[in-house]
Design an enzyme around this catalytic site. Structure first.
Site, PDB file in Angstrom:
ATOM      1  N   LYS A  82     -13.596  22.091  51.686  1.00  0.00           N
ATOM      2  CA  LYS A  82     -12.456  21.836  52.573  1.00  0.00           C
ATOM      3  C   LYS A  82     -12.580  22.646  53.868  1.00  0.00           C
ATOM      4  O   LYS A  82     -12.991  23.810  53.854  1.00  0.00           O
ATOM      5  CB  LYS A  82     -11.164  22.203  51.828  1.00  0.00           C
ATOM      6  CG  LYS A  82      -9.886  21.830  52.559  1.00  0.00           C
ATOM      7  CD  LYS A  82      -8.674  22.143  51.676  1.00  0.00           C
ATOM      8  CE  LYS A  82      -7.374  21.843  52.395  1.00  0.00           C
ATOM      9  NZ  LYS A  82      -6.201  22.091  51.529  1.00  0.00           N
ATOM     10  N   SER A  89      -2.936  18.428  51.348  1.00  0.00           N
ATOM     11  CA  SER A  89      -3.764  18.624  52.527  1.00  0.00           C
ATOM     12  C   SER A  89      -5.268  18.492  52.277  1.00  0.00           C
ATOM     13  O   SER A  89      -6.043  18.399  53.228  1.00  0.00           O
ATOM     14  CB  SER A  89      -3.494  20.011  53.123  1.00  0.00           C
ATOM     15  OG  SER A  89      -3.896  21.039  52.245  1.00  0.00           O
ATOM     16  N   SER A 121      -1.402  20.348  47.470  1.00  0.00           N
ATOM     17  CA  SER A 121      -2.519  19.987  48.351  1.00  0.00           C
ATOM     18  C   SER A 121      -3.788  19.561  47.619  1.00  0.00           C
ATOM     19  O   SER A 121      -4.655  18.931  48.202  1.00  0.00           O
ATOM     20  CB  SER A 121      -2.842  21.148  49.296  1.00  0.00           C
ATOM     21  OG  SER A 121      -1.837  21.270  50.260  1.00  0.00           O
TER      22      SER A 121
END
Length: 226
Positions: free
Chosen positions: A44, A119, A143
């Site tokens: 990420k 996210s 997320s």
């Protein structure tokens, strides 16, 4: 190649991690291969990788190349994993959709009219689209869970402080809930393998604030439905 194909469709990759081919060649020469030997792993955006930005989807972080890998990336490499791409996130990462003004809007590979969630949406989209088999996301309040759900994947938000924290872009928020890194993949066995690999002596030495409790295979197997 697969990651680039998926990215063209859903806009989930922000950067290719240079040096990953060299890392694989070095690993081939080592006697100790590690639990994640040769597995390409997506990371990420906000998790630090040496020589890359951790943007958090914000323009103000674009010029800041990170000087070293975060602990989790160091441990993945120690276990033979190959971090190979960084993945897209929503601006500030506190969002259940997945878009920002730098890299744009992400789409869900299962339905291009839908969001992959956030996210960790870039991770969800890349893995669901077949461009990665294992990724590291992060979760404060959904997320990892949301993109895993939206994209039909498995994800795990571990207990707070179970894994060394991101070592990532400076958050503009003070969070009351512990932000956690965790694995995302297509099946539970992959999550378990990743956790087993991360919860090793290397991580406990690199980050002495993490309780040195190894992965418990028996607890996992007790949780298996009959």
């Amino acid at each position: 190649g697969e990651a680039l194909e998926v990215n063209r469709e859903v806009n989930c990759v922000t950067d290719f991690i240079h040096g990953c081919e060299d890392q694989l060649q070095k690993l081939k020469k080592q006697k100790e291969k590690g639990l994640l030997y040769g597995i390409p792993i997506s990371i990420k955006d906000h998790i630090n990788c040496k020589g890359h930005i951790s943007s958090g989807g914000m323009v103000k972080f674009l010029g800041h190349l990170k000087e070293e890998d975060s602990v989790v990336v160091q441990v993945l490499k120690h276990q033979g994993g190959i971090p190979f791409v960084k993945t897209n996130i929503p601006q500030t990462m506190i969002n259940y959709d997945c878009s920002n003004l730098i890299f744009g809007q992400m789409l869900n590979p299962l339905n291009l009219q839908k969001s992959p969630g956030g996210s960790s949406g870039g991770e969800g989209a890349l893995i669901a689209g077949g461009g990665s088999i294992l990724g590291i996301g992060s979760d404060v309040a959904g997320s990892i869970c949301l993109p895993s759900s939206f994209c039909g994947l498995c994800g795990l938000k571990p207990t707070g402080n179970r894994i060394s924290p991101p070592g990532c872009s400076d958050s503009p928020f003070v969070l009351a809930v512990t932000a956690m890194l965790g694995p995302m993949a297509r099946d539970v066995d992959s999550l378990a393998l990743c956790m087993k690999a991360l919860l090793c002596q290397e991580m406990f030495q690199l980050d002495p604030t993490v309780p040195p409790i190894p992965f418990d295979e028996e607890v996992r197997l007790r949780g298996t439905p009959m």
